[in-house]
Design a protein around this motif. Structure first.
Motif, PDB file in Angstrom:
ATOM      1  N   GLY A 152       0.817  -1.211   0.000  1.00 49.66           N
ATOM      2  CA  GLY A 152       0.000   0.000   0.000  1.00 49.66           C
ATOM      3  C   GLY A 152       0.847   1.255   0.000  1.00 49.66           C
ATOM      4  O   GLY A 152       0.558   2.227  -0.724  1.00 49.66           O
ATOM      5  N   VAL A 153       1.916   1.285   0.777  1.00 49.74           N
ATOM      6  CA  VAL A 153       2.812   2.446   0.813  1.00 49.74           C
ATOM      7  C   VAL A 153       3.482   2.632  -0.535  1.00 49.74           C
ATOM      8  O   VAL A 153       3.593   3.756  -1.052  1.00 49.74           O
ATOM      9  N   ILE A 154       3.941   1.563  -1.156  1.00 52.97           N
ATOM     10  CA  ILE A 154       4.587   1.657  -2.473  1.00 52.97           C
ATOM     11  C   ILE A 154       3.596   2.182  -3.502  1.00 52.97           C
ATOM     12  O   ILE A 154       3.922   3.060  -4.321  1.00 52.97           O
ATOM     13  N   ALA A 155       2.357   1.689  -3.499  1.00 47.89           N
ATOM     14  CA  ALA A 155       1.348   2.156  -4.451  1.00 47.89           C
ATOM     15  C   ALA A 155       1.040   3.640  -4.234  1.00 47.89           C
ATOM     16  O   ALA A 155       0.882   4.405  -5.204  1.00 47.89           O
ATOM     17  N   LEU A 156       0.958   4.082  -2.983  1.00 48.30           N
ATOM     18  CA  LEU A 156       0.693   5.485  -2.676  1.00 48.30           C
ATOM     19  C   LEU A 156       1.821   6.383  -3.195  1.00 48.30           C
ATOM     20  O   LEU A 156       1.558   7.440  -3.776  1.00 48.30           O
ATOM     21  N   ILE A 157       3.071   5.963  -3.033  1.00 47.35           N
ATOM     22  CA  ILE A 157       4.207   6.746  -3.522  1.00 47.35           C
ATOM     23  C   ILE A 157       4.175   6.847  -5.042  1.00 47.35           C
ATOM     24  O   ILE A 157       4.437   7.915  -5.617  1.00 47.35           O
ATOM     25  N   ILE A 158       3.829   5.766  -5.725  1.00 42.45           N
ATOM     26  CA  ILE A 158       3.745   5.797  -7.196  1.00 42.45           C
ATOM     27  C   ILE A 158       2.644   6.750  -7.644  1.00 42.45           C
ATOM     28  O   ILE A 158       2.835   7.565  -8.562  1.00 42.45           O
ATOM     29  N   ILE A 159       1.477   6.696  -7.001  1.00 39.64           N
ATOM     30  CA  ILE A 159       0.365   7.590  -7.367  1.00 39.64           C
ATOM     31  C   ILE A 159       0.739   9.051  -7.117  1.00 39.64           C
ATOM     32  O   ILE A 159       0.463   9.928  -7.945  1.00 39.64           O
ATOM     33  N   LEU A 160       1.394   9.346  -5.992  1.00 39.37           N
ATOM     34  CA  LEU A 160       1.834  10.716  -5.712  1.00 39.37           C
ATOM     35  C   LEU A 160       2.857  11.195  -6.742  1.00 39.37           C
ATOM     36  O   LEU A 160       2.822  12.356  -7.181  1.00 39.37           O
ATOM     37  N   GLY A 161       3.754  10.330  -7.170  1.00 36.75           N
ATOM     38  CA  GLY A 161       4.748  10.702  -8.180  1.00 36.75           C
ATOM     39  C   GLY A 161       4.109  11.026  -9.513  1.00 36.75           C
ATOM     40  O   GLY A 161       4.467  12.005 -10.180  1.00 36.75           O
ATOM     41  N   ILE A 162       3.138  10.221  -9.931  1.00 39.47           N
ATOM     42  CA  ILE A 162       2.449  10.473 -11.200  1.00 39.47           C
ATOM     43  C   ILE A 162       1.662  11.784 -11.112  1.00 39.47           C
ATOM     44  O   ILE A 162       1.675  12.595 -12.047  1.00 39.47           O
ATOM     45  N   SER A 163       0.992  12.007 -10.003  1.00 43.23           N
ATOM     46  CA  SER A 163       0.225  13.255  -9.828  1.00 43.23           C
ATOM     47  C   SER A 163       1.148  14.470  -9.856  1.00 43.23           C
ATOM     48  O   SER A 163       0.817  15.499 -10.474  1.00 43.23           O
ATOM     49  N   ALA A 164       2.301  14.391  -9.225  1.00 44.44           N
ATOM     50  CA  ALA A 164       3.242  15.505  -9.227  1.00 44.44           C
ATOM     51  C   ALA A 164       3.749  15.776 -10.640  1.00 44.44           C
ATOM     52  O   ALA A 164       3.891  16.931 -11.056  1.00 44.44           O
ATOM     53  N   LYS A 165       3.991  14.745 -11.418  1.00 43.88           N
ATOM     54  CA  LYS A 165       4.468  14.920 -12.796  1.00 43.88           C
ATOM     55  C   LYS A 165       3.399  15.602 -13.641  1.00 43.88           C
ATOM     56  O   LYS A 165       3.691  16.518 -14.424  1.00 43.88           O
ATOM     57  N   VAL A 166       2.152  15.178 -13.538  1.00 48.70           N
ATOM     58  CA  VAL A 166       1.067  15.792 -14.315  1.00 48.70           C
ATOM     59  C   VAL A 166       0.904  17.260 -13.908  1.00 48.70           C
ATOM     60  O   VAL A 166       0.759  18.157 -14.766  1.00 48.70           O
ATOM     61  N   ALA A 167       0.942  17.548 -12.616  1.00 48.75           N
ATOM     62  CA  ALA A 167       0.793  18.929 -12.147  1.00 48.75           C
ATOM     63  C   ALA A 167       1.952  19.792 -12.643  1.00 48.75           C
ATOM     64  O   ALA A 167       1.757  20.935 -13.070  1.00 48.75           O
TER      65      ALA A 167
END
Length: 181
Positions: A152-167
């Motif tokens: 769950g922690v690994i998945a959350l970090i991946i989602i945050l990274g993708i969101s930061a890239k799009v922003a």
């Protein structure tokens, strides 16, 4: 390896020699006249007639040793093998390293060897049938919970990274002109 050994090896490995020797009566006879001699610088080159071997001595059948199967120094079992190849007909060497040799005086007396059974240092102890005392309790097992939290922690970090890239991509994009008619 002598010339006799080489010739014996060729006879054994070339079955066409055997076939051509058995059908030699049907083959055409060799030419009667001698071959022409080439002249080199107006001198006659000497000719050497190739020696032809007409008979090959067959190995003696039935007069050979068999090296029995044994355990070598590393504990590896070496299978039994027969010493029936050319003139290497006797089992020689030591109890832990055996090979075929041609000298009867160097023959190994295999009856005195004691390495026909598995060595004691190779034998492993059988597992103990008695239980160790601790039994498995699934209620106390926390392995699944740890795996779920880590994934769950690994998945959350991946989602945050993708969101930061799009922003970041949206923020750095140049403003677009609006053409209104």
């Amino acid at each position: 390896m002598g010339i006799r050994h080489l010739l014996l090896l060729l006879v054994y490995l070339d079955p066409l020699c055997v076939l051509s020797a058995s059908t030699a009566k049907r083959s055409k006879p060799p030419p009667k006249r001698p071959p022409k001699v080439k002249e080199v610088n107006s001198t006659v080159a000497p000719t050497v007639a190739p020696r032809r071997i007409t008979q090959v001595q067959a190995p003696i059948v039935g007069d050979h040793d068999t090296c029995l199967g044994y355990y070598d120094v590393s504990g590896q079992f070496d299978k039994e093998f027969a010493c029936n190849n050319t003139d290497h007909r006797y089992c020689c060497g030591s109890c832990f390293l055996r090979f075929c040799c041609p000298v009867k005086a160097k023959r190994l007396d295999q009856r005195v060897c004691t390495n026909y059974n598995t060595p004691d240092w190779i034998k492993t102890q059988p597992p103990s049938p008695a239980p160790t005392g601790d039994t498995y309790d699934p209620a106390l097992d926390q392995t699944n919970t740890t795996v779920y939290i880590t994934c769950g922690v690994i998945a959350l970090i991946i989602i945050l990274g993708i969101s930061a890239k799009v922003a970041y991509d949206k923020a750095t994009r140049p403003p677009q002109e609006m053409n209104v008619h």
